[in-house]
Design an enzyme around this catalytic site. Structure first.
Site, PDB file in Angstrom:
ATOM      1  N   ASP A  17       0.668  -1.255   0.217  1.00 37.62           N
ATOM      2  CA  ASP A  17       0.062   0.094   0.008  1.00 37.62           C
ATOM      3  C   ASP A  17       0.898   1.155  -0.057  1.00 37.62           C
ATOM      4  OD1 ASP A  17      -2.364   1.536   0.053  1.00 37.62           O
ATOM      5  OD2 ASP A  17      -3.037   0.472   2.047  1.00 37.62           O
ATOM      6  N   ASP A  35     -10.834   1.790  -2.621  1.00 35.57           N
ATOM      7  CA  ASP A  35     -11.491   1.319  -1.226  1.00 35.57           C
ATOM      8  C   ASP A  35     -12.944   1.161  -0.984  1.00 35.57           C
ATOM      9  OD1 ASP A  35      -9.109   1.033  -0.153  1.00 35.57           O
ATOM     10  OD2 ASP A  35      -8.967   2.922   0.819  1.00 35.57           O
TER      11      ASP A  35
HETATM   12  C1  GLA Z   1      -5.768   1.866   2.421  1.00 40.52           C
HETATM   13  C2  GLA Z   1      -6.263   0.538   1.698  1.00 40.52           C
HETATM   14  C3  GLA Z   1      -7.251  -0.245   2.400  1.00 40.52           C
HETATM   15  C4  GLA Z   1      -6.530  -0.576   3.955  1.00 40.52           C
HETATM   16  C5  GLA Z   1      -6.285   0.664   4.428  1.00 40.52           C
HETATM   17  C6  GLA Z   1      -5.428   0.281   5.770  1.00 40.52           C
HETATM   18  O1  GLA Z   1      -6.638   2.760   2.456  1.00 40.52           O
HETATM   19  O2  GLA Z   1      -6.507   0.997   0.565  1.00 40.52           O
HETATM   20  O3  GLA Z   1      -7.518  -1.284   1.737  1.00 40.52           O
HETATM   21  O4  GLA Z   1      -5.683  -1.485   3.591  1.00 40.52           O
HETATM   22  O5  GLA Z   1      -5.271   1.356   3.705  1.00 40.52           O
HETATM   23  O6  GLA Z   1      -4.976   1.257   6.664  1.00 40.52           O
END
Ligand code: GLA
Length: 698
Positions: free
Chosen positions: A452, A520
């Site tokens: 990420d 997300d």
């Molecule tokens: C990002 C990702 C999510 C999750 C959060 C965790 O927003 O896109 O899927 O993993 O971080 O903090």
């Protein structure tokens, strides 16, 4: 011979299965564009080249003086469009004047070598044919003894034929609404698509398509291009009042400069382009084949059904909670269990702990090995969420190394999500990052990383470095190198690219990752549009898609389980809800739908995709692989209670007979093409269907 040469006109012709691309050297040694489109012969290319040669440049008025379409228009001379190459020499001169120094042809590739007539700058234009995709990139070399400032060095400039109208398709978005397809007339202007964020970005994606305003899903001429770069980038699309159009693009946003040191070569990422006469659908299918055959590291592998803990727990992860989720996930048929954020350091919220990559001793007193072992005993692979490029100021890492982050002297360090960006361009920071990742992957035998990156660059400086804007190149390349090394040393490791959802999806990152997290936003109704845009370039086999809880955590929308599954089944199915709260009935239905996905998965993940539209809100996608066909149809709402229109299929043989594998009904190909597929949609909103057809008679 994919690359032919005609010495009299200094003309090269590259030909793929259904595309040709031709360039020539003009009298001033500039590389001029001749043709991009349907296959042509060398004689036909010569005719086009002669036509260009005869076109009067300059034209009647001195204001219309120009040099014709060029493959890498450099600043200088009577060029007033967006420059693809801009340099400044030590004495302040800025223009480039070409001298052809050679060319190199290999089976599928061509390199044209140029140099400045006076200054010690060499430029190589690279072309490589991959099927019908033309990959292009540029390398600039300083053969002198003083630095040359590079103000812009694009991978390629592309010319499309002059038309009375051009239409631009591109992707826009924001966090939670990535990859939304925009399709509108290209104005007579310069249109800039860009990311200044240090990552590919949610807001724009380095992909575009151009048509003359008449193309559809399955018909019409389309030109499309995509840049293989995961940092800041810029593509400038231009159209002039006489209908001439094109675009130039490459890494870096405006205002960045790089100093090319004596003896140094700077090579750009590839900018890939393709042409089709068969519409946006065919353009996407060509991209999908290219991604499969040329980009993905493990393209033939079946992507497993994963479970991810993020929406179930947020930061509240611990061994017992994860074990409870893992047991449920395995029961539903998940094949890979991924623990998301919250497992390390003092990371109990987004405020602290990033950078301290050791298991939280209160949450995992025995470390992660027992959890990994239990997940495997349940028959699943084990993966972890990580954010290797980031640090919370409230972390042991930052307290020890405050100088490791992107920053500038006398400027604030802007925090976003309470975090800063590590400067992976620094060899020491990159080496440290690789070390802990390598140890973690090795110790736990990790099968999967969700990599990420939850914030863009700000104050992207590199104090002490003589050429600080280098961070934009060096950071992205370090990410690539670390991923490449991890994969080489841990051959079973698979990686998902995530950047706060879909902030890093491009052909560069896909060379070292296996799937992408597009957003997300897991609300199935919103996801239809996100997936529609994502699929313009990327195939289903890289599109992560989870089924999560209802009401949805982001949008609050209530959506039936079946609809949530049917939308997610169009990609790499995952589960992301709090399974411990699902009722026995929901768990049973979900297990059935996971099993149904596994039946259609080879066709979804390896088949050719045809986007369908049935009028109203009814849309769908048809995957075809050999005699097998899978149709997923979604009708998010039914205004006025009208029955949604038929879903006509494109990829069927009119004289074939197709059997529905679930109902045993048969349909003639002619009926599917003309009347469409009868859908047994439940009444009300959020109705969906999964249909499996097999060609039983030709
Ligand atoms: C990002 C990702 C999510 C999750 C959060 C965790 O927003 O896109 O899927 O993993 O971080 O903090």
């Amino acid at each position: 011979m994919p690359v032919a040469y005609e010495p009299h006109r200094r003309l090269w012709l590259l030909t793929g299965p259904s595309t040709s691309y031709a360039v020539r050297l003009a009298a001033d040694d500039g590389v001029r564009h001749v043709h991009w489109g349907v296959p042509i012969t060398l004689d036909q290319a010569a005719e086009l080249a002669d036509r260009d040669e005869r076109t009067p440049h300059p034209a009647a008025s001195s204001f219309e003086h120009g040099v014709g379409p060029e493959e890498l228009p450099a600043e200088g001379g009577p060029r007033f469009g967006p420059a693809a190459l801009q340099v400044r020499f030590a004495d302040g001169a800025r223009a480039v004047e070409w001298r052809h120094t050679g060319a190199h042809v290999e089976e599928n590739s061509l390199r044209i070598d140029l140099a400045d007539r006076h200054y010690p700058l060499a430029v190589a234009l690279h072309y490589r044919l991959a099927g019908d995709v033309v990959e292009r990139w540029t390398a600039v070399t300083n053969h002198g003894t003083t630095g040359i400032t590079v103000l812009r060095c694009d991978s390629a400039a592309w010319t499309v034929p002059a038309r009375s109208r051009h239409r631009l398709s591109h992707l826009v978005g924001a966090w939670s609404s990535e990859f939304r397809l925009q399709r509108a007339d290209l104005p007579t202007a310069e249109t800039v698509l860009t990311s200044r964020r240090g990552v590919t970005s949610h807001h724009a994606n380095p992909w575009l398509a151009i048509d003359d305003g008449t193309a559809g899903e399955e018909h019409g001429e389309v030109f499309s291009a995509a840049l293989a770069w995961s940092g800041s980038w810029r593509i400038t699309v231009h159209r002039d009042p006489s209908g001439r159009a094109g675009f130039t693009g490459g890494f870096g946003h405006e205002g960045l400069t790089w100093t090319l040191a004596p003896g140094e070569t700077l090579e750009t990422p590839a900018f890939a382009g393709l042409h089709t006469m068969s519409g946006f659908g065919a353009a996407s299918r060509s991209w999908h084949l290219y991604v499969r055959d040329e980009i993905l590291p493990e393209a033939q592998e079946t992507r497993p059904v994963l479970y991810n803990s993020w929406e179930a727990t947020g930061f509240d992860v611990d061994e017992a909670g994860q074990l409870a989720l893992a047991a449920r996930a395995a029961g539903l048929g998940a094949e890979l269990f991924v623990m998301d954020d919250g497992w390390f350091g003092a990371r109990t919220s987004e405020r602290a702990g990033l950078g301290d990559w050791t298991p939280n001793p209160h949450r995992f007193p025995r470390g992660l090995a027992p959890l990994a072992a239990e997940v495997r005993r349940l028959g699943m692979r084990f993966g972890l969420w990580l954010e290797p490029e980031m640090v919370n100021p409230d972390s042991d890492l930052y307290r020890a190394h405050p100088d490791w982050v992107l920053h500038m002297p006398h400027r604030r360090r802007t925090e976003m999500r309470h975090q800063l960006v590590l400067n992976l361009g620094r060899p020491d920071v990159a080496a440290w990052t690789h070390r802990w990742l390598d140890a973690l992957v090795g110790d736990l035998g990790l099968d999967f990383l969700k990599w990420d990156a939850n914030r863009p660059f700000t104050e992207a400086g590199w104090p002490g470095h003589p050429d600080p804007d280098r961070v934009h190149l060096a950071h992205t390349r370090a990410v690539y190198q670390i991923m490449d090394r991890l994969r080489a040393d841990h051959p079973g490791l698979r990686i998902e690219s995530c950047a706060g959802g879909g902030g890093r999806a491009d052909l560069g990152i896909l060379r070292r990752t296996d799937q992408v997290w597009p957003s997300d936003n897991t609300d199935a109704a919103d996801r239809i549009a996100i997936q529609h845009g994502f699929g313009q370039l990327f195939p289903a086999r890289v599109m992560g898609a989870w089924v999560t809880d209802s009401p949805n955590v982001t949008t609050g929308r209530v959506v039936p389980l079946r609809f949530r599954f049917h939308v997610a089944m169009a990609g790499v199915l995952g589960l992301g809800g709090d399974l411990t709260a699902w009722t026995a009935e929901e768990l049973k239905e979900a297990a059935g739908l996971v099993a149904a996905y596994k039946l259609v998965r080879p066709v979804v993940q390896q088949g050719a995709a045809y986007r369908l539209s049935g009028g109203g809100t009814l849309t769908g996608v048809h995957y075809a692989l050999g005699d097998d066909h899978v149709i997923l149809a979604w009708c998010p709402s039914r205004p006025y209670g009208h029955t949604p229109g038929p879903l006509r299929l494109a990829a069927v043989d009119p004289v074939g007979v197709y059997r529905d594998l679930d109902t045993a009904a048969t349909h003639s190909g002619a009926a599917l093409l003309t009347q469409g597929l009868p859908l047994d949609l439940p009444a009300g909103d959020h109705a969906s269907a999964l249909v499996r057809l097999k060609l039983v008679k030709e």
